[in-house]
Design a protein around this motif. Structure first.
Motif, mmCIF file in Angstrom:
data_model
loop_
_atom_site.group_PDB
_atom_site.id
_atom_site.type_symbol
_atom_site.label_atom_id
_atom_site.label_comp_id
_atom_site.label_asym_id
_atom_site.label_seq_id
_atom_site.Cartn_x
_atom_site.Cartn_y
_atom_site.Cartn_z
ATOM 1 N N ARG A 196 91.037 6.761 -50.922
ATOM 2 C CA ARG A 196 92.311 6.065 -51.168
ATOM 3 C C ARG A 196 92.646 5.091 -50.035
ATOM 4 N N LEU A 197 91.642 4.330 -49.623
ATOM 5 C CA LEU A 197 91.877 3.335 -48.573
ATOM 6 C C LEU A 197 92.727 2.217 -49.162
ATOM 7 N N ARG A 198 93.608 1.706 -48.324
ATOM 8 C CA ARG A 198 94.544 0.716 -48.861
ATOM 9 C C ARG A 198 93.930 -0.681 -48.813
ATOM 10 N N VAL A 199 93.232 -1.009 -49.885
ATOM 11 C CA VAL A 199 92.605 -2.322 -49.987
ATOM 12 C C VAL A 199 93.274 -3.089 -51.118
ATOM 13 N N MET A 200 93.129 -2.540 -52.302
ATOM 14 C CA MET A 200 93.688 -3.124 -53.521
ATOM 15 C C MET A 200 93.916 -1.973 -54.485
ATOM 16 N N ASP A 201 94.524 -2.239 -55.619
ATOM 17 C CA ASP A 201 94.683 -1.198 -56.647
ATOM 18 C C ASP A 201 93.311 -0.669 -57.036
ATOM 19 N N VAL A 202 93.297 0.578 -57.457
ATOM 20 C CA VAL A 202 92.036 1.183 -57.885
ATOM 21 C C VAL A 202 91.429 0.387 -59.045
ATOM 22 N N SER A 203 92.287 -0.083 -59.949
ATOM 23 C CA SER A 203 91.744 -0.827 -61.101
ATOM 24 C C SER A 203 91.054 -2.120 -60.632
ATOM 25 N N ALA A 204 91.589 -2.738 -59.586
ATOM 26 C CA ALA A 204 90.969 -3.963 -59.057
ATOM 27 C C ALA A 204 89.603 -3.642 -58.443
ATOM 28 N N ILE A 205 89.543 -2.544 -57.699
ATOM 29 C CA ILE A 205 88.271 -2.140 -57.085
ATOM 30 C C ILE A 205 87.248 -1.841 -58.179
ATOM 31 N N ASP A 206 87.719 -1.161 -59.203
ATOM 32 C CA ASP A 206 86.849 -0.781 -60.314
ATOM 33 C C ASP A 206 86.229 -2.021 -60.975
ATOM 34 N N VAL A 207 87.042 -3.033 -61.204
ATOM 35 C CA VAL A 207 86.531 -4.277 -61.823
ATOM 36 C C VAL A 207 85.484 -4.915 -60.904
ATOM 37 N N CYS A 208 85.778 -4.975 -59.613
ATOM 38 C CA CYS A 208 84.831 -5.593 -58.667
ATOM 39 C C CYS A 208 83.520 -4.811 -58.629
ATOM 40 N N GLN A 209 83.622 -3.487 -58.668
ATOM 41 C CA GLN A 209 82.408 -2.663 -58.638
ATOM 42 C C GLN A 209 81.563 -2.908 -59.894
#
Ligand code: UDP
Length: 241
Positions: A196-209
């Motif tokens: 839960r590092l504070r980078v971006m919303d989880v959904s945003a990370i998921d899309v990038c991944q």
């Protein structure tokens, strides 16, 4: 150095609303606006194609506005999306004062003011060297402009998503309250989600991944950092596979 080459052909840059005003303040202020515009122009002048997703937190955030005024969250989110269009128009003016060629596109149609977001048209502008400023978020409530930036980076086939923040990158704790917080140089998408590092919303990370878009979190407040990141210096935090 003059001989350095950009690492990316095309980037999506996420500028939060806080990039448009002095720390802790609200609204759009000339000095930070002009500074951010000059930084973006400097990156574009390297020959990098730049699409900018603008936030709106300097004007309003849907959730707090909804709570404070008893406005339905979806309506408040639409108001937040309109706020991002205001920032987009201000950024366009500031960029054009620097001599840059720009287009604003909005996910919410406001055809008297700017173009609608059309993927193929945005790509054409980018190919012509125009800086494309994307307002209106995703056009949908219940998400943020971080998610928008991830989606646009994926669909515009950006080589990286650069997220400008007010700190140097991703830390193991909040560096503004914990002076011993450690900066990560490189983390994986899974690290960000699991810890839960504070980078971006989880959904945003998921899309990038899913779409193999690396994210670089860098300090927007330190002049020249964005350009140095694009030229390959390992500043900030790299989020990747
Ligand atoms: N917003 C939304 N859908 C989107 C993007 C933004 O509903 O796709 C709304 C939401 O209310 C949000 C506000 O617009 O609080 C401003 O965006 P954001 O908070 O992402 O701005 P930032 O924190 O980057 O300044």
């Amino acid at each position: 150095m003059a001989d350095k080459q950009p690492q990316y052909r095309r980037i999506v840059l996420k500028i939060s609303g806080e990039g448009f005003c002095p720390p802790g303040e609200f609204g759009i202020h000339r000095a930070p606006l002009d500074r951010v515009a000059a930084e973006i122009r400097d990156v574009s002048e390297l020959g990098v194609q730049v699409a900018v997703v603008v936030g709106g937190g300097n004007l309003m955030r849907g959730a707090s506005f909804s709570n404070d005024l008893g406005i339905d969250i979806a309506t408040a989110d639409y108001m937040g999306m309109l706020a991002t269009v205001l920032n987009a128009l201000a950024l366009q003016e500031a960029l054009e004062r620097t001599g840059a060629d720009t287009r604003v596109q909005s996910a919410i149609s406001i055809q008297r003011v700017c173009e609608p977001f059309i993927r193929r048209r945005a790509l054409r502008h980018l190919e012509k060297g125009r800086i494309v400023i994307l307002g209106g978020g995703t056009g949908n409530p219940h998400v943020t402009t971080d998610s928008c930036a991830a989606l646009r980076a994926a669909e515009l086939k950006a080589d990286a998503l650069l997220k400008g923040t007010k700190v140097d990158g991703v830390y193991d704790d909040d560096p503004q309250t914990n002076p011993h917080a450690t900066l990560y140089q490189r983390v994986t998408y899974n690290d960000v989600i699991d810890q839960r590092l504070r980078v971006m919303d989880v959904s945003a990370i998921d899309v990038c991944q899913q779409h193999h878009v690396p994210i670089v979190v860098f300090n927007l407040m330190k002049p020249g950092t964005m350009r140095r990141v694009v030229l390959g210096e390992s500043l900030g935090t790299f989020v990747g596979p």
